[in-house]
Design an enzyme around this catalytic site. Structure first.
Site, short mmCIF file in Angstrom:
data_model
loop_
_atom_site.label_atom_id
_atom_site.label_comp_id
_atom_site.label_asym_id
_atom_site.label_seq_id
_atom_site.Cartn_x
_atom_site.Cartn_y
_atom_site.Cartn_z
N LYS A 247 56.96 -20.73 25.78
CA LYS A 247 56.00 -21.82 25.61
C LYS A 247 56.66 -23.17 25.88
O LYS A 247 57.89 -23.27 25.93
CB LYS A 247 55.40 -21.79 24.21
CG LYS A 247 56.40 -22.02 23.09
CD LYS A 247 55.74 -21.94 21.73
CE LYS A 247 56.77 -22.16 20.62
NZ LYS A 247 56.15 -22.19 19.28
N ARG B 20 49.75 -21.98 7.88
CA ARG B 20 49.43 -22.71 9.10
C ARG B 20 48.29 -21.97 9.80
O ARG B 20 47.15 -22.40 9.75
CB ARG B 20 50.69 -22.83 9.98
CG ARG B 20 50.55 -23.84 11.09
CD ARG B 20 51.87 -24.07 11.81
NE ARG B 20 52.37 -22.86 12.46
CZ ARG B 20 53.47 -22.82 13.21
NH1 ARG B 20 54.20 -23.91 13.37
NH2 ARG B 20 53.86 -21.69 13.77
N TYR C 203 69.76 -54.22 24.26
CA TYR C 203 68.60 -54.81 23.59
C TYR C 203 68.86 -55.02 22.11
O TYR C 203 69.39 -54.14 21.41
CB TYR C 203 67.37 -53.93 23.77
CG TYR C 203 66.76 -54.00 25.14
CD1 TYR C 203 66.23 -55.18 25.64
CD2 TYR C 203 66.69 -52.86 25.93
CE1 TYR C 203 65.66 -55.24 26.90
CE2 TYR C 203 66.11 -52.90 27.20
CZ TYR C 203 65.60 -54.09 27.68
OH TYR C 203 65.04 -54.15 28.93
N MET D 223 65.28 -47.74 28.72
CA MET D 223 64.39 -46.82 29.41
C MET D 223 65.12 -45.96 30.44
O MET D 223 64.89 -44.76 30.54
CB MET D 223 63.24 -47.57 30.09
CG MET D 223 62.26 -46.65 30.81
SD MET D 223 60.89 -47.52 31.59
CE MET D 223 59.94 -48.00 30.13
#
Length: 392
Positions: free
Chosen positions: A34, A133, A261, A309
């Site tokens: 998955k 769940r 930053y 980023m």
């Protein structure tokens, strides 16, 4: 081109699958693929395991169809079952094994089977043994299983549960869940599919007919560090993903200079800083703290300043030979043989290895490596690995 690459070692993937088999020698192993095989690329991983996995498991039909369309023929298990009635014709006619965890799924499936008398399905009835769940309450499971087993369109019914604390030593909740599900299994006389990765490796009583190795396939130790088997499992598993980049610039800074930053990091002494082509736009966690480890040409270094980023900065003062073009391993196995475990990096980011692996974004190319040819290993039980399940 930008040097950041996720290298995927398919030989290590197959090795880790074999470890699941060795720890649970009498069970079949359902490879969990998955979330794009936990970020590793589901199609490549599925085909690397296609000659040995008895079944593969995905979260939803869309993930299953991608595997089917690529030529995967083994049973594909839908771990959350189907979500809408419109999926049922495909589930039935393409032979998916569906987990059933609510009554409406049971009723919808049995109703739709009337339209396809030539097809028979395999289902996994999920019991909520204590995780709360998904799943039927234990007192409901018997009725649901009898209903399914009496229908001519249901070929096979398996009993399933999921453990909440199998990674934790001496967990009372695990003991309770295991008692609940094994009692039900004895009463109903059904094949069991109970063990996730940590249970496969450390809870022999949970293994039964099927195990579901997930994160362990990708070389992540699923056991808590204080677990008695943690060190053994570290040795047994091999990392599959190595996230690798290069230094693209080097700055020589005096003491008292800020980096990045927010000027979070201020140098305390003359410092060499390497700028690395990798950032949160690639999926590297922006929450990585000061000191998060990185390998530079196989030697340990540490992040200095906030992750940007597209870039991050690393203190290379203690690695005098490091320069533009030096190899950077964000996690995984460096070509020198040094290993930086993704779980260690995750701790510095206040998260878990799952989120780092699944978070690598599509702009990071996956490069697949395979040295050994696929062998003829079937999913027949292997010889007993020993009383404790330790690999030989």
């Amino acid at each position: 081109m930008r040097p950041l690459t996720a290298h995927i070692d398919l030989d290590a993937l197959r090795h880790n699958y074999r470890q699941a088999r060795r720890y649970a020698p009498d069970a079949r192993a359902m490879a969990v693929l998955k979330a794009n095989a936990y970020g590793h690329g589901s199609l490549a991983c599925a085909h690397a395991l296609a000659d040995r996995a008895s079944a593969m498991a995905v979260a939803c039909l869309e993930e299953g169809q991608a595997l089917r369309n690529s030529g995967i023929q083994c049973p594909i298990v839908l771990l959350e079952g189907f979500f809408e009635l419109g999926e049922l014709d495909t589930v039935i006619t393409d032979g998916y094994w569906s987990v059933l965890h609510t009554r409406w799924q049971v009723e919808a499936l049995l109703d739709r089977l009337e339209r396809w008398p030539q097809h028979r399905v395999t289902v996994l009835v999920k019991c909520d043994s204590g995780m709360h769940r998904l799943g039927f309450a234990p007192e409901e499971v018997g009725e649901i299983c009898r209903l399914l087993r009496s229908h001519p369109g249901v070929e096979q019914t398996l009993l399933m549960t999921h453990f909440a604390t199998a990674d934790t030593p001496d967990s009372p909740l695990l003991t309770s869940q295991l008692d609940t599900i094994t009692t039900l299994q004895r009463q109903l006389d059904l094949p069991g599919c109970f063990a996730n990765s940590p249970a496969t490796l450390s809870v022999p009583a949970s293994r039964h007919d099927w195990v579901r190795p997930g994160v362990m396939l990708y070389g992540v130790n699923p056991l808590e560090p204080d677990h008695a088997l943690h060190g053994e499992i570290d040795q047994a598993l091999k990392p599959v993903m190595t996230l690798e980049s290069r230094i693209i610039a080097v700055r020589e800074l005096a003491a008292g200079e800020p980096i990045g930053y927010g000027a979070r990091h201020v140098t305390r002494h003359p410092t060499r800083v390497g700028v690395v082509a990798c950032g949160y736009g690639d999926g590297y966690d922006r929450h990585a703290r000061e000191g998060t480890p990185i390998l530079v040409d196989g030697q340990r270094a540490a992040i200095a300043g906030r992750v940007s980023m597209d870039m991050l900065t690393v203190d290379i003062t203690g690695i005098p030979d490091a320069d533009i073009g030096s190899r950077v391993t964000l996690w995984g196995r460096d070509v020198s043989g040094a290993v930086l475990n993704v779980s260690e990096v995750a701790q510095w980011c206040d998260t878990i290895a799952y989120t780092l692996l699944t978070g690598i974004l599509p702009r990071v190319p996956r490069q697949y490596h395979q040295v050994g040819a696929p062998d003829a290993l079937s999913d027949d039980p292997l010889p007993d690995a020993g009383a404790t399940g330790t690999p030989s």
